[in-house]
Design a protein around this motif. Structure first.
Motif, PDB file in Angstrom:
ATOM      1  N   SER A   1      49.484  42.623  43.641  1.00 63.77           N
ATOM      2  CA  SER A   1      49.206  41.235  43.266  1.00 63.77           C
ATOM      3  C   SER A   1      49.227  41.085  41.759  1.00 63.77           C
ATOM      4  O   SER A   1      49.019  42.042  41.005  1.00 63.77           O
ATOM      5  CB  SER A   1      47.853  40.785  43.819  1.00 63.77           C
ATOM      6  OG  SER A   1      46.796  41.476  43.181  1.00 63.77           O
ATOM      7  N   SER A   2      49.485  39.855  41.328  1.00 66.91           N
ATOM      8  CA  SER A   2      49.387  39.483  39.925  1.00 66.91           C
ATOM      9  C   SER A   2      48.326  38.392  39.837  1.00 66.91           C
ATOM     10  O   SER A   2      47.598  38.139  40.800  1.00 66.91           O
ATOM     11  CB  SER A   2      50.732  38.968  39.407  1.00 66.91           C
ATOM     12  OG  SER A   2      51.111  37.797  40.107  1.00 66.91           O
ATOM     13  N   GLN A   3      48.247  37.721  38.722  1.00 70.61           N
ATOM     14  CA  GLN A   3      47.224  36.696  38.550  1.00 70.61           C
ATOM     15  C   GLN A   3      47.387  35.552  39.548  1.00 70.61           C
ATOM     16  O   GLN A   3      46.414  34.966  40.006  1.00 70.61           O
ATOM     17  CB  GLN A   3      47.262  36.142  37.127  1.00 70.61           C
ATOM     18  CG  GLN A   3      46.148  35.129  36.835  1.00 70.61           C
ATOM     19  CD  GLN A   3      46.171  34.668  35.392  1.00 70.61           C
ATOM     20  OE1 GLN A   3      46.983  35.132  34.590  1.00 70.61           O
ATOM     21  NE2 GLN A   3      45.285  33.750  35.046  1.00 70.61           N
ATOM     22  N   HIS A   4      48.624  35.252  39.911  1.00 74.98           N
ATOM     23  CA  HIS A   4      48.869  34.088  40.755  1.00 74.98           C
ATOM     24  C   HIS A   4      49.571  34.400  42.067  1.00 74.98           C
ATOM     25  O   HIS A   4      49.791  33.502  42.877  1.00 74.98           O
ATOM     26  CB  HIS A   4      49.705  33.051  39.993  1.00 74.98           C
ATOM     27  CG  HIS A   4      49.043  32.553  38.745  1.00 74.98           C
ATOM     28  ND1 HIS A   4      47.908  31.784  38.755  1.00 74.98           N
ATOM     29  CD2 HIS A   4      49.374  32.740  37.441  1.00 74.98           C
ATOM     30  CE1 HIS A   4      47.550  31.502  37.513  1.00 74.98           C
ATOM     31  NE2 HIS A   4      48.421  32.075  36.701  1.00 74.98           N
ATOM     32  N   GLU A   5      49.956  35.656  42.291  1.00 80.31           N
ATOM     33  CA  GLU A   5      50.767  35.951  43.464  1.00 80.31           C
ATOM     34  C   GLU A   5      50.318  37.211  44.190  1.00 80.31           C
ATOM     35  O   GLU A   5      49.835  38.160  43.575  1.00 80.31           O
ATOM     36  CB  GLU A   5      52.241  36.125  43.051  1.00 80.31           C
ATOM     37  CG  GLU A   5      52.881  34.885  42.462  1.00 80.31           C
ATOM     38  CD  GLU A   5      54.295  35.175  41.975  1.00 80.31           C
ATOM     39  OE1 GLU A   5      54.979  34.227  41.569  1.00 80.31           O
ATOM     40  OE2 GLU A   5      54.710  36.352  41.983  1.00 80.31           O
ATOM     41  N   PHE A   6      50.517  37.191  45.502  1.00 83.73           N
ATOM     42  CA  PHE A   6      50.454  38.398  46.319  1.00 83.73           C
ATOM     43  C   PHE A   6      51.890  38.748  46.690  1.00 83.73           C
ATOM     44  O   PHE A   6      52.706  37.863  46.946  1.00 83.73           O
ATOM     45  CB  PHE A   6      49.659  38.163  47.603  1.00 83.73           C
ATOM     46  CG  PHE A   6      48.218  37.836  47.376  1.00 83.73           C
ATOM     47  CD1 PHE A   6      47.333  38.794  46.911  1.00 83.73           C
ATOM     48  CD2 PHE A   6      47.739  36.564  47.628  1.00 83.73           C
ATOM     49  CE1 PHE A   6      46.004  38.497  46.705  1.00 83.73           C
ATOM     50  CE2 PHE A   6      46.410  36.259  47.419  1.00 83.73           C
ATOM     51  CZ  PHE A   6      45.538  37.229  46.957  1.00 83.73           C
TER      52      PHE A   6
ATOM     53  N   ILE B   1      53.668  35.378  47.644  1.00 85.60           N
ATOM     54  CA  ILE B   1      52.839  34.276  48.127  1.00 85.60           C
ATOM     55  C   ILE B   1      51.983  33.773  46.978  1.00 85.60           C
ATOM     56  O   ILE B   1      51.282  34.550  46.329  1.00 85.60           O
ATOM     57  CB  ILE B   1      51.921  34.731  49.279  1.00 85.60           C
ATOM     58  CG1 ILE B   1      52.766  35.141  50.486  1.00 85.60           C
ATOM     59  CG2 ILE B   1      50.941  33.634  49.666  1.00 85.60           C
ATOM     60  CD1 ILE B   1      51.944  35.660  51.639  1.00 85.60           C
ATOM     61  N   ASN B   2      52.053  32.493  46.701  1.00 85.55           N
ATOM     62  CA  ASN B   2      51.271  31.896  45.637  1.00 85.55           C
ATOM     63  C   ASN B   2      49.793  31.860  46.031  1.00 85.55           C
ATOM     64  O   ASN B   2      49.432  31.376  47.095  1.00 85.55           O
ATOM     65  CB  ASN B   2      51.776  30.470  45.367  1.00 85.55           C
ATOM     66  CG  ASN B   2      51.169  29.877  44.112  1.00 85.55           C
ATOM     67  OD1 ASN B   2      50.292  30.470  43.496  1.00 85.55           O
ATOM     68  ND2 ASN B   2      51.655  28.714  43.728  1.00 85.55           N
ATOM     69  N   LYS B   3      48.930  32.364  45.167  1.00 84.01           N
ATOM     70  CA  LYS B   3      47.498  32.335  45.453  1.00 84.01           C
ATOM     71  C   LYS B   3      46.956  30.908  45.514  1.00 84.01           C
ATOM     72  O   LYS B   3      45.900  30.656  46.081  1.00 84.01           O
ATOM     73  CB  LYS B   3      46.728  33.123  44.382  1.00 84.01           C
ATOM     74  CG  LYS B   3      46.895  34.633  44.494  1.00 84.01           C
ATOM     75  CD  LYS B   3      46.031  35.328  43.453  1.00 84.01           C
ATOM     76  CE  LYS B   3      46.178  36.834  43.548  1.00 84.01           C
ATOM     77  NZ  LYS B   3      45.397  37.533  42.500  1.00 84.01           N
TER      78      LYS B   3
END
Length: 315
Positions: free
Chosen positions: A174-179, A219-221
């Motif tokens: 994951s990143s700050q906004h995405e899985f 996937i957008n968080k």
């Protein structure tokens, strides 16, 4: 680490500041008489936080035998502070004063904690929290087993691996906004990464972002808070996210509510099942002993973590 969360909570123990913050929120929610309500509630808010913290501090210094009661009532006090942010009239009626869940009063022969269940009631604090804090008006199921609840907590994976030889969680990039759902993850469920991403978006209101690589789907968080990510489970110890490894463990229940149910049942056991409870603590006859003690150590860390994150996001 845990001490840092309590120190951060000190900022929320000023009635002057909290009154202003609550007034702003109540106005934003178009609540009448926001100024008076914020004045009345700022003291209650601070007292709930202090009382909850005192329960947790005492739990750290107490024997395991009484820790479940201290942790459950500490969590209840902390949650009541959170409730005042979105429900300024709490408690508006006596129906929300009960715990909102029930457990089996008499334990059967050969009782095992992992097989035990709690039942959600129509009224009480638990369904009220679900509705007001998480907008969950109808829970998926009304009975939850201790095993299913513990499988929502990634820090429990090591205990399951060692004692039951089960791998319960799949690590998610994951990143700050995405899985990122890769083929390695989706293959575990015998479907494509694209199809798994679609299923998660359909069931959990995430935004699907197609990726240039055929094997990776993001996937957008969608600005969902850490403490309310489902089915993506947050592990505080390694700061990573996980998916349950089995479909039956996908549970749309925020982790703070998972802790409420687990600690409720443990507190009832420690109060009313004294013989079984002390037999467990003094003789460690089965796997219940390491599961329960490991869980209580996790709860001491993750509950203040979720509470401070909620307050910082809201206030």
């Amino acid at each position: 680490m845990t001490q840092q969360y309590w120190e951060r909570l000190l900022s929320y123990q000023s009635t002057q500041t909290i009154q202003k913050r609550l007034d702003n929120i109540y106005q934003h929610l178009h609540i009448n008489n926001s100024n008076q309500l914020s004045y009345d509630n700022c003291y209650r808010f601070v007292y709930f936080l202090k009382h909850g913290e005192n329960f947790f501090m005492q739990a750290n210094q107490s024997p395991h035998a009484i820790q479940p009661m201290l942790l459950f009532y500490g969590l209840s006090q902390l949650i009541k502070a959170c409730l005042l942010i979105l429900d300024p009239e709490y408690p508006s009626s006596s129906t929300v004063l009960s715990h909102g869940v029930s457990s089996r009063k008499r334990k059967k022969q050969h009782y095992l904690f992992l097989n035990d269940e709690v039942k959600v009631q129509r009224n009480g604090l638990f369904p009220h929290i679900a509705t007001k804090l998480y907008n969950i008006k109808h829970l998926e199921i009304e009975k939850y087993s201790m095993d299913l609840l513990l499988r929502q907590i990634p820090e429990m994976n090591e205990v399951y691996q060692f004692h039951l030889e089960k791998e319960l969680f799949l690590k998610i990039n994951s990143s700050q906004h995405e899985f990122v759902i890769t083929e390695d993850i989706s293959n575990h469920f015998h479907i494509s990464s694209k199809r798994l991403a679609e299923i998660l978006c359909e069931n959990y209101a995430f935004e699907h972002l197609p990726n240039t690589k055929d094997s990776v789907v993001t996937i957008n968080k969608n600005s969902v808070f850490k403490y309310n990510l489902n089915p993506f489970l947050y592990c505080l110890e390694d700061d990573c996210y996980y998916l349950p490894s089995t479909k039956d463990a996908f549970l749309n229940l925020p982790e703070i509510l998972v802790h409420y149910l687990l600690l409720y049942n443990l507190s009832m056991i420690s109060r009313y099942e004294t013989e079984w409870w002390y037999d467990l603590l003094l003789t460690a006859p089965n796997n219940d002993y390491p599961f329960i003690l490991r869980y209580m150590e996790i709860a001491k860390k993750k509950i203040p973590f979720y509470i401070i994150n909620f307050l910082e996001d809201m206030l």
